[in-house]
Design a protein around this motif. Sequence first.
Motif, PDB file in Angstrom:
ATOM      1  N   GLU A  16       0.833  -1.193   0.000  1.00 30.32           N
ATOM      2  CA  GLU A  16       0.000   0.000   0.000  1.00 30.32           C
ATOM      3  C   GLU A  16       0.874   1.251   0.000  1.00 30.32           C
ATOM      4  O   GLU A  16       2.064   1.186   0.269  1.00 30.32           O
ATOM      5  CB  GLU A  16      -0.938   0.006   1.217  1.00 30.32           C
ATOM      6  CG  GLU A  16      -0.282  -0.196   2.572  1.00 30.32           C
ATOM      7  CD  GLU A  16       0.466   1.005   3.101  1.00 30.32           C
ATOM      8  OE1 GLU A  16       0.129   2.136   2.716  1.00 30.32           O
ATOM      9  OE2 GLU A  16       1.408   0.820   3.897  1.00 30.32           O
ATOM     10  N   PHE A  27      -3.879   3.901  -1.330  1.00 36.27           N
ATOM     11  CA  PHE A  27      -3.844   3.086  -2.541  1.00 36.27           C
ATOM     12  C   PHE A  27      -3.105   1.791  -2.242  1.00 36.27           C
ATOM     13  O   PHE A  27      -2.161   1.781  -1.445  1.00 36.27           O
ATOM     14  CB  PHE A  27      -3.082   3.803  -3.666  1.00 36.27           C
ATOM     15  CG  PHE A  27      -3.892   4.788  -4.460  1.00 36.27           C
ATOM     16  CD1 PHE A  27      -4.001   4.660  -5.831  1.00 36.27           C
ATOM     17  CD2 PHE A  27      -4.531   5.857  -3.847  1.00 36.27           C
ATOM     18  CE1 PHE A  27      -4.731   5.568  -6.588  1.00 36.27           C
ATOM     19  CE2 PHE A  27      -5.267   6.777  -4.582  1.00 36.27           C
ATOM     20  CZ  PHE A  27      -5.363   6.630  -5.963  1.00 36.27           C
ATOM     21  N   VAL A  69      -4.929  -2.048  -9.109  1.00 35.31           N
ATOM     22  CA  VAL A  69      -4.803  -1.062  -8.033  1.00 35.31           C
ATOM     23  C   VAL A  69      -6.153  -0.930  -7.332  1.00 35.31           C
ATOM     24  O   VAL A  69      -7.199  -0.876  -7.988  1.00 35.31           O
ATOM     25  CB  VAL A  69      -4.353   0.306  -8.587  1.00 35.31           C
ATOM     26  CG1 VAL A  69      -4.366   1.367  -7.493  1.00 35.31           C
ATOM     27  CG2 VAL A  69      -2.957   0.201  -9.211  1.00 35.31           C
ATOM     28  N   ILE A  71      -8.357   1.206  -4.137  1.00 36.23           N
ATOM     29  CA  ILE A  71      -8.392   2.513  -3.482  1.00 36.23           C
ATOM     30  C   ILE A  71      -9.438   2.513  -2.373  1.00 36.23           C
ATOM     31  O   ILE A  71     -10.536   1.983  -2.545  1.00 36.23           O
ATOM     32  CB  ILE A  71      -8.749   3.621  -4.493  1.00 36.23           C
ATOM     33  CG1 ILE A  71      -7.761   3.621  -5.675  1.00 36.23           C
ATOM     34  CG2 ILE A  71      -8.767   4.991  -3.825  1.00 36.23           C
ATOM     35  CD1 ILE A  71      -8.217   4.486  -6.834  1.00 36.23           C
ATOM     36  N   ASP A  73     -11.039   5.599   0.059  1.00 34.51           N
ATOM     37  CA  ASP A  73     -10.953   7.049   0.192  1.00 34.51           C
ATOM     38  C   ASP A  73     -10.917   7.492   1.653  1.00 34.51           C
ATOM     39  O   ASP A  73     -11.060   6.680   2.585  1.00 34.51           O
ATOM     40  CB  ASP A  73     -12.066   7.742  -0.591  1.00 34.51           C
ATOM     41  CG  ASP A  73     -13.466   7.540   0.000  1.00 34.51           C
ATOM     42  OD1 ASP A  73     -13.601   7.304   1.222  1.00 34.51           O
ATOM     43  OD2 ASP A  73     -14.447   7.641  -0.772  1.00 34.51           O
ATOM     44  N   ALA A  89      -7.979  -1.934   0.810  1.00 32.49           N
ATOM     45  CA  ALA A  89      -7.441  -1.511  -0.490  1.00 32.49           C
ATOM     46  C   ALA A  89      -6.709  -2.659  -1.175  1.00 32.49           C
ATOM     47  O   ALA A  89      -6.821  -2.848  -2.391  1.00 32.49           O
ATOM     48  CB  ALA A  89      -6.513  -0.310  -0.310  1.00 32.49           C
ATOM     49  N   ALA A  93      -7.677  -4.479  -4.713  1.00 34.05           N
ATOM     50  CA  ALA A  93      -6.729  -4.714  -5.807  1.00 34.05           C
ATOM     51  C   ALA A  93      -6.764  -6.178  -6.233  1.00 34.05           C
ATOM     52  O   ALA A  93      -6.796  -6.496  -7.429  1.00 34.05           O
ATOM     53  CB  ALA A  93      -5.323  -4.302  -5.374  1.00 34.05           C
ATOM     54  N   ALA A 139       1.436   1.195  -6.381  1.00 36.48           N
ATOM     55  CA  ALA A 139       0.621   1.902  -5.389  1.00 36.48           C
ATOM     56  C   ALA A 139       1.113   3.336  -5.206  1.00 36.48           C
ATOM     57  O   ALA A 139       0.322   4.286  -5.179  1.00 36.48           O
ATOM     58  CB  ALA A 139       0.639   1.147  -4.061  1.00 36.48           C
ATOM     59  N   TYR A 142       0.550   5.568  -8.596  1.00 36.46           N
ATOM     60  CA  TYR A 142      -0.848   5.901  -8.854  1.00 36.46           C
ATOM     61  C   TYR A 142      -1.411   6.823  -7.778  1.00 36.46           C
ATOM     62  O   TYR A 142      -2.233   7.704  -8.076  1.00 36.46           O
ATOM     63  CB  TYR A 142      -1.695   4.634  -9.005  1.00 36.46           C
ATOM     64  CG  TYR A 142      -1.581   4.058 -10.400  1.00 36.46           C
ATOM     65  CD1 TYR A 142      -2.236   4.662 -11.464  1.00 36.46           C
ATOM     66  CD2 TYR A 142      -0.782   2.951 -10.660  1.00 36.46           C
ATOM     67  CE1 TYR A 142      -2.109   4.166 -12.756  1.00 36.46           C
ATOM     68  CE2 TYR A 142      -0.647   2.446 -11.946  1.00 36.46           C
ATOM     69  CZ  TYR A 142      -1.323   3.062 -12.989  1.00 36.46           C
ATOM     70  OH  TYR A 142      -1.185   2.579 -14.270  1.00 36.46           O
ATOM     71  N   ARG A 143      -0.954   6.660  -6.553  1.00 38.21           N
ATOM     72  CA  ARG A 143      -1.391   7.596  -5.516  1.00 38.21           C
ATOM     73  C   ARG A 143      -0.811   8.985  -5.768  1.00 38.21           C
ATOM     74  O   ARG A 143      -1.505   9.993  -5.616  1.00 38.21           O
ATOM     75  CB  ARG A 143      -0.997   7.106  -4.121  1.00 38.21           C
ATOM     76  CG  ARG A 143      -1.609   7.975  -3.039  1.00 38.21           C
ATOM     77  CD  ARG A 143      -1.304   7.533  -1.619  1.00 38.21           C
ATOM     78  NE  ARG A 143      -2.136   8.314  -0.716  1.00 38.21           N
ATOM     79  CZ  ARG A 143      -1.872   9.570  -0.379  1.00 38.21           C
ATOM     80  NH1 ARG A 143      -0.796  10.179  -0.839  1.00 38.21           N
ATOM     81  NH2 ARG A 143      -2.687  10.239   0.432  1.00 38.21           N
TER      82      ARG A 143
END
Length: 203
Positions: A16, A27, A69, A71, A73, A89, A93, A139, A142-143
């Motif tokens: 993560e 993420f 991936v 997520i 929030d 998360a 994935a 992770a 993309y985050r």
Amino acid sequence: MECSFYKDKIEAGCDEAGRGCLAGPVFAAAVILPKDYTNERLNDSKKLTAKQRYDLRTEIEHDALAWAVGIVDNNEIDDINILNASILAMHRALDKLTLRPEAVIVDGNRFKPYHDLPYTTIVKGDGKFLPIAAASILAKTYRDDFMLSIAKQYPYYGWEKNMGYPTKAHRKGIVEHGTSPYHRLSFNLLGEADTGEMWIPFE
């Protein structure tokens, strides 16, 4: 670095990014690499430059048998806490993988069973096993992409530099502008003892 822990199974590595942040989602990524995969440049994402991470992301996505991936929030994080959110998360994935793994290896020391698959947690696994290192890079990148995109909408917190982590500039922005819709309100946002004051989010 080793290619796999479960030598005789299709193995997904999970990691993560963003667990210690004050704002934004957490993420996670899951990656299945080919058996006997090698990549000497692949390493824990924290030990790589941003350019190295993005270059490796392209390689990982090309070379992996499957990757995805997940997520969770900031509102979900506030509801279920960051540890549970990090694991959720990872589960999300794993849900999105186009190839079903037969085992899971996870960076760190906490995880919850994913269906009936065997799993192993590995402290500092992102520096020991290639699938976890690959997941850490996906992770993280993309985050970072997400935080850079919302930094333009909420320019007060320096997210384009701190990616939501607790820095002086980030906390100064909270003091001066209040919280954003992306802040984790269950976190100690100002790094001080609770004064009982309510920080009013703006729209």
